[in-house]
Design a protein around this motif. Structure first.
Motif, PDB file in Angstrom:
ATOM      1  N   ASP A  11      52.859  40.304  43.565  1.00 47.18           N
ATOM      2  CA  ASP A  11      51.629  39.514  43.642  1.00 47.18           C
ATOM      3  C   ASP A  11      51.121  39.224  42.238  1.00 47.18           C
ATOM      4  O   ASP A  11      50.007  39.595  41.860  1.00 47.18           O
ATOM      5  CB  ASP A  11      50.570  40.273  44.449  1.00 47.18           C
ATOM      6  N   MET A  12      51.924  38.554  41.450  1.00 44.25           N
ATOM      7  CA  MET A  12      51.564  38.290  40.059  1.00 44.25           C
ATOM      8  C   MET A  12      50.400  37.310  39.926  1.00 44.25           C
ATOM      9  O   MET A  12      49.759  37.222  38.886  1.00 44.25           O
ATOM     10  CB  MET A  12      52.780  37.756  39.297  1.00 44.25           C
ATOM     11  N   SER A  13      50.112  36.543  40.994  1.00 43.01           N
ATOM     12  CA  SER A  13      48.988  35.605  40.941  1.00 43.01           C
ATOM     13  C   SER A  13      47.697  36.215  41.474  1.00 43.01           C
ATOM     14  O   SER A  13      46.629  35.589  41.382  1.00 43.01           O
ATOM     15  CB  SER A  13      49.320  34.340  41.751  1.00 43.01           C
ATOM     16  N   GLY A  14      47.777  37.408  42.055  1.00 42.99           N
ATOM     17  CA  GLY A  14      46.576  38.071  42.565  1.00 42.99           C
ATOM     18  C   GLY A  14      45.993  37.438  43.802  1.00 42.99           C
ATOM     19  O   GLY A  14      44.782  37.502  44.028  1.00 42.99           O
ATOM     20  N   THR A  15      46.839  36.809  44.644  1.00 44.45           N
ATOM     21  CA  THR A  15      46.346  36.100  45.833  1.00 44.45           C
ATOM     22  C   THR A  15      46.523  36.903  47.118  1.00 44.45           C
ATOM     23  O   THR A  15      46.215  36.399  48.195  1.00 44.45           O
ATOM     24  CB  THR A  15      47.064  34.754  45.985  1.00 44.45           C
ATOM     25  N   ALA A  16      47.013  38.134  47.028  1.00 42.47           N
ATOM     26  CA  ALA A  16      47.221  38.926  48.242  1.00 42.47           C
ATOM     27  C   ALA A  16      45.907  39.148  48.989  1.00 42.47           C
ATOM     28  O   ALA A  16      45.862  39.083  50.225  1.00 42.47           O
ATOM     29  CB  ALA A  16      47.854  40.266  47.889  1.00 42.47           C
ATOM     30  N   VAL A  17      44.839  39.413  48.247  1.00 43.32           N
ATOM     31  CA  VAL A  17      43.541  39.645  48.872  1.00 43.32           C
ATOM     32  C   VAL A  17      43.055  38.387  49.585  1.00 43.32           C
ATOM     33  O   VAL A  17      42.467  38.452  50.670  1.00 43.32           O
ATOM     34  CB  VAL A  17      42.520  40.101  47.816  1.00 43.32           C
ATOM     35  N   LEU A  18      43.318  37.218  48.996  1.00 47.99           N
ATOM     36  CA  LEU A  18      42.938  35.952  49.620  1.00 47.99           C
ATOM     37  C   LEU A  18      43.632  35.776  50.962  1.00 47.99           C
ATOM     38  O   LEU A  18      42.989  35.477  51.980  1.00 47.99           O
ATOM     39  CB  LEU A  18      43.287  34.789  48.690  1.00 47.99           C
ATOM     40  N   PHE A  19      44.943  35.956  50.996  1.00 45.34           N
ATOM     41  CA  PHE A  19      45.682  35.771  52.236  1.00 45.34           C
ATOM     42  C   PHE A  19      45.291  36.821  53.274  1.00 45.34           C
ATOM     43  O   PHE A  19      45.198  36.520  54.469  1.00 45.34           O
ATOM     44  CB  PHE A  19      47.181  35.829  51.960  1.00 45.34           C
ATOM     45  N   PRO A 121      34.399  29.006  50.075  1.00 46.70           N
ATOM     46  CA  PRO A 121      33.882  28.815  48.704  1.00 46.70           C
ATOM     47  C   PRO A 121      33.083  30.006  48.187  1.00 46.70           C
ATOM     48  O   PRO A 121      33.032  30.242  46.981  1.00 46.70           O
ATOM     49  CB  PRO A 121      32.989  27.572  48.828  1.00 46.70           C
ATOM     50  N   SER A 122      32.425  30.734  49.079  1.00 46.88           N
ATOM     51  CA  SER A 122      31.584  31.854  48.649  1.00 46.88           C
ATOM     52  C   SER A 122      32.343  33.171  48.572  1.00 46.88           C
ATOM     53  O   SER A 122      31.768  34.185  48.162  1.00 46.88           O
ATOM     54  CB  SER A 122      30.400  32.023  49.610  1.00 46.88           C
ATOM     55  N   SER A 123      33.615  33.168  48.953  1.00 47.66           N
ATOM     56  CA  SER A 123      34.345  34.426  49.046  1.00 47.66           C
ATOM     57  C   SER A 123      34.693  35.028  47.691  1.00 47.66           C
ATOM     58  O   SER A 123      34.846  36.241  47.565  1.00 47.66           O
ATOM     59  CB  SER A 123      35.632  34.213  49.851  1.00 47.66           C
ATOM     60  N   GLY A 124      34.863  34.194  46.671  1.00 51.72           N
ATOM     61  CA  GLY A 124      35.301  34.701  45.378  1.00 51.72           C
ATOM     62  C   GLY A 124      36.774  35.079  45.363  1.00 51.72           C
ATOM     63  O   GLY A 124      37.232  35.743  44.437  1.00 51.72           O
ATOM     64  N   LEU A 125      37.541  34.646  46.371  1.00 53.67           N
ATOM     65  CA  LEU A 125      38.946  35.022  46.475  1.00 53.67           C
ATOM     66  C   LEU A 125      39.867  34.017  45.806  1.00 53.67           C
ATOM     67  O   LEU A 125      40.909  34.373  45.273  1.00 53.67           O
ATOM     68  CB  LEU A 125      39.334  35.170  47.950  1.00 53.67           C
TER      69      LEU A 125
END
Length: 236
Positions: A11-19, A121-125
């Motif tokens: 997860d080099m882009s740090g998007t795991a939390v988003l998904f 938009p408000s999630s900060g993810l």
């Protein structure tokens, strides 16, 4: 420069939390939209709660499995991840159930507005909430998607620091929606507005209390009922 919370190799882009956060929101939102169309009897709390609990456990486990063992973006933390997932999915599902009991099928629009249009938009993810307008910064502290995302971020990268406040936000949503759903069911016998009372998948339409007998004493199907057909499936 010191990297105080290194990202996983998967997860080099740090998007795991988003998904993960979006998956939990959709798991709580989408099934209710489908149930409203065809499984009206499941919208009673006594049936909905065990179903929602099992569904939350299943979907959270699937999300963790994909992001963990499959992709390598999450290292361990299964039980903690499962707890956040059950609470987040349950909070959204119960709130969506409340919307459904209040406005019927129009709850789909309320859910889309709250969970996606305002929530994302408000999630900060995907983008820092500090770069968003003040309205979204306020929503960041009260909506379930930001709370779920921040809880996962605290768990995965910061050893759970600050986790409690985000779990509290999710718990407030879940308990408030549960209490209001109970109140609505006590005051009205209808699962959703203007729908006939349906107790199970085989419930008879209240407008046709008995099926007429056909030749040789065989029961035939009652006349079609456009009102019931528009809300639920029922059998004679």
């Amino acid at each position: 420069m010191e990297d105080v919370a290194p990202l996983a190799d998967g997860d080099m882009s740090g998007t795991a939390v988003l998904f993960a956060g979006m998956g939990m929101m959709l798991a709580g939102y989408v099934p209710l939209s489908l149930m409203t169309m065809s499984l009206l009897y499941l919208l009673r709390l006594r049936r909905f709660l065990p179903l929602a609990l099992g569904w939350s456990v299943l979907t959270s486990t699937v999300i963790w499995t994909i992001l963990g063992p499959v992709v390598g973006a999450v290292d361990g933390h299964y039980l903690e991840f499962l707890g956040i997932g059950v609470l987040a999915t349950g909070a959204v599902a119960l709130t969506q159930l409340l919307f459904t009991k209040l406005v019927g099928p129009l709850a789909v629009l309320f859910g889309m507005l709250l969970w996606v249009v305002f929530g994302m938009p408000s999630s900060g993810l995907s983008l820092s909430n500090h770069t968003m307008p003040g309205f979204f910064q306020f929503l960041h502290g009260v909506l379930p998607l930001p709370a779920a995302g921040e809880a996962l971020r605290s768990l995965l990268y910061f050893d759970g620091h600050g986790l409690g406040s985000h779990l509290l936000t999710l718990a407030v949503w879940a308990l408030a929606a549960l209490a209001l759903c109970l109140l609505k069911e006590r005051r009205s016998g209808h699962a959703i507005p203007a729908a006939p009372a349906v107790d199970g998948p085989g419930s008879r339409c209240p407008r046709w209390p008995a099926a007429p007998s056909g030749p040789r004493g065989r029961a035939t199907s009652p006349p079609s009922c456009s009102r019931c057909r528009s809300w639920s499936r029922w059998s004679g």
